[in-house]
Design an enzyme around this catalytic site. Structure first.
Site, mmCIF file in Angstrom:
data_model
loop_
_atom_site.group_PDB
_atom_site.id
_atom_site.type_symbol
_atom_site.label_atom_id
_atom_site.label_comp_id
_atom_site.label_asym_id
_atom_site.label_seq_id
_atom_site.Cartn_x
_atom_site.Cartn_y
_atom_site.Cartn_z
ATOM 1 C CG HIS A 1 -1.907 1.122 1.226
ATOM 2 N ND1 HIS A 1 -3.157 0.977 1.786
ATOM 3 C CD2 HIS A 1 -1.884 2.385 0.742
ATOM 4 C CE1 HIS A 1 -3.841 2.097 1.637
ATOM 5 N NE2 HIS A 1 -3.079 2.968 1.006
ATOM 6 C CG HIS B 1 -1.042 7.039 -1.042
ATOM 7 N ND1 HIS B 1 -2.222 7.131 -1.735
ATOM 8 C CD2 HIS B 1 -1.340 6.363 0.106
ATOM 9 C CE1 HIS B 1 -3.190 6.557 -1.047
ATOM 10 N NE2 HIS B 1 -2.689 6.076 0.075
ATOM 11 C CE LYS C 1 -7.875 2.305 -1.323
ATOM 12 N NZ LYS C 1 -6.744 2.349 -0.437
ATOM 13 C CG HIS D 1 -10.148 4.326 2.803
ATOM 14 N ND1 HIS D 1 -8.952 4.967 3.018
ATOM 15 C CD2 HIS D 1 -10.996 4.800 3.749
ATOM 16 C CE1 HIS D 1 -9.072 5.809 4.038
ATOM 17 N NE2 HIS D 1 -10.311 5.718 4.505
ATOM 18 C CG HIS E 1 -5.479 2.124 5.679
ATOM 19 N ND1 HIS E 1 -6.838 1.946 5.802
ATOM 20 C CD2 HIS E 1 -5.287 2.884 4.572
ATOM 21 C CE1 HIS E 1 -7.433 2.572 4.805
ATOM 22 N NE2 HIS E 1 -6.516 3.146 4.042
ATOM 23 C CG ASP F 1 -2.057 4.727 3.914
ATOM 24 O OD1 ASP F 1 -2.012 5.183 2.760
ATOM 25 O OD2 ASP F 1 -2.920 5.066 4.744
HETATM 26 O O1 LIG Z 1 -6.439 6.755 2.670
HETATM 27 C C1 LIG Z 1 -5.648 7.659 2.804
HETATM 28 C C2 LIG Z 1 -5.158 8.415 1.631
HETATM 29 C C3 LIG Z 1 -3.878 9.037 1.921
HETATM 30 C C4 LIG Z 1 -3.433 10.038 0.889
HETATM 31 O O2 LIG Z 1 -2.897 11.073 1.272
HETATM 32 O O3 LIG Z 1 -3.608 9.787 -0.304
HETATM 33 N N1 LIG Z 1 -3.802 9.593 3.220
HETATM 34 C C5 LIG Z 1 -4.406 9.004 4.263
HETATM 35 O O4 LIG Z 1 -4.204 9.366 5.400
HETATM 36 N N2 LIG Z 1 -5.270 8.014 4.039
#
Ligand SMILES: O=C1C[C@@H](C(=O)O)NC(=O)N1
Length: 362
Positions: free
Chosen positions: A31, A33, A117, A154, A192, A265
């Site tokens: 996971h 970003h 997702k 999520h 998460h 995450d």
């Molecule tokens: O599900 C998420 C997305 C993520 C983000 O910044 O993309 N930030 C988070 O805290 N939770």
């Protein structure tokens, strides 16, 4: 701003007489970003230095909702990798009310994406184009069930009337349990996980259901977010819960159970977007993830289960081979930079400006 006091367990010196070195198969992060452009270039080296493969979240602006967009994003990630650093991005499709089952199947058959997702619309960062009603994606979920494509969830409701600390629990009762009953063959990852109760739901539905657990949810509870003042860099969604939940997460992650695996995450936002009157959700833990996880396993006296959590359970769930090469983790103090530069600003690192007891060796 002082450093938040984390790791009460370390103070108890429960770690005495435990090994100081661990060699495991190279881990994957299920996971991540990475964003795009300058941010992608700034943060990717930290993830690629730790992990061989990673599931890449599709919540860009605009989101990655079709095969061509996912292929193009994968190419941008590969182009942003430092020379000679191997890393395999595993792409995902962002589900919307309009997602077509045929497009989902095409991307999976062509191995462009590995999973889809589900963001309930409005649940978190860049989720406004997400799913407004699970009934609208029933044909997509049926197709995914048939072709064996995992759904990454999520798991929070978006109803503003629901207390933010209850949003995962309410999602579990109102959405997740009925969904698992309707689609009894669908593979699901609860991403998460933050509550003790959802861990039990995952256990009860394993092996077709699994959960990822972040490093920060193993370390902070909701009180840490307000320790001595508001700590915007500890704010993420789902938000950290009470201490009993953190302890349940530590127990699950370190248990060796197949249904729990590593998913950081890591979610970078520039400093100004976090330290703001309405700050973004997301903890940038990529540079310190592995060091934090191994510290937790060490404190819990469960180093023998770390390889399963970090390197074996995820590939097994996704039908992939574990990585062949290894990584060495060593108990030696190392200082972490406070932040990573991005253009003229920076992203603050989770546990940045701290001395960590575990480091990544050769
Ligand atoms: O599900 C998420 C997305 C993520 C983000 O910044 O993309 N930030 C988070 O805290 N939770």
């Amino acid at each position: 701003m002082g450093v938040v006091e984390l790791f009460p367990e370390a103070a108890a010196d429960k770690a005495a007489a435990k090994p100081d070195r661990l060699v495991i198969r190279r881990p994957d992060d299920w996971h991540i970003h990475l964003r795009d452009g300058a941010m992608l270039r700034a943060v990717l080296p930290y993830t690629a230095a730790q992990f061989a493969r990673g599931i890449i979240m599709p919540n860009l602006v605009p989101p990655v909702t079709n095969v061509d967009a996912a292929s193009a994003y994968r190419a941008r990630i590969l182009a942003a990798l430092p020379d000679g650093v191997p890393f395999t991005p595993l792409m995902t499709c962002y589900l919307t009310d309009a997602t077509s089952p045929d497009e989902i199947e095409r991307g999976f058959a062509e191995r462009v994406w590995i999973a889809a997702k589900l963001y309930p619309a409005g649940a978190t960062t860049n989720s406004h184009a997400g799913v407004t009603d699970l009934a609208k994606i029933a044909p997509v979920l049926e197709r995914m069930e048939r072709i064996g494509m995992p759904l990454l969830i999520h798991g929070e409701v978006t109803d503003p009337e629901v207390d933010i600390f209850d949003r995962e629990a309410v999602f579990m009762e109102q959405k997740l349990l009925p969904l698992l009953a309707r689609h009894q063959g669908l593979k699901v990852t609860v991403e998460h996980a933050t509550t003790a109760e959802i861990l039990d739901v995952v256990r009860a539905h394993a092996p077709r259901v699994a959960a990822t657990i972040t490093p920060h949810h193993l370390v902070i509870n909701r009180t840490h977010i307000f320790q001595g003042g508001l700590r915007p860099h500890l704010y993420c969604l789902p938000v950290a819960k009470r201490e009993r939940h953190r302890l349940a997460l530590r127990k699950a992650a370190t248990s060796g159970e197949d249904c729990f695996f590593l998913g950081t995450d890591t979610a970078p936002h520039v400093r100004g977007a976090k330290e703001a009157s309405c700050g973004c959700a997301g903890v940038f833990c990529g540079p310190t993830a592995l060091q934090t996880y191994v510290q937790v396993f060490h404190e819990e006296g469960a180093l023998e289960n770390f390889e399963a959590f970090a390197s074996l359970n995820g590939p097994r769930f996704h039908g992939l081979e574990p990585n062949a090469d290894t990584v060495t983790l060593e108990r030696r103090e190392n200082r972490v930079a406070e932040s990573v530069a991005v253009d003229e600003t920076a992203v603050v690192v989770f546990r940045g400006d701290e001395t960590l007891p575990w480091g990544i060796g050769g």
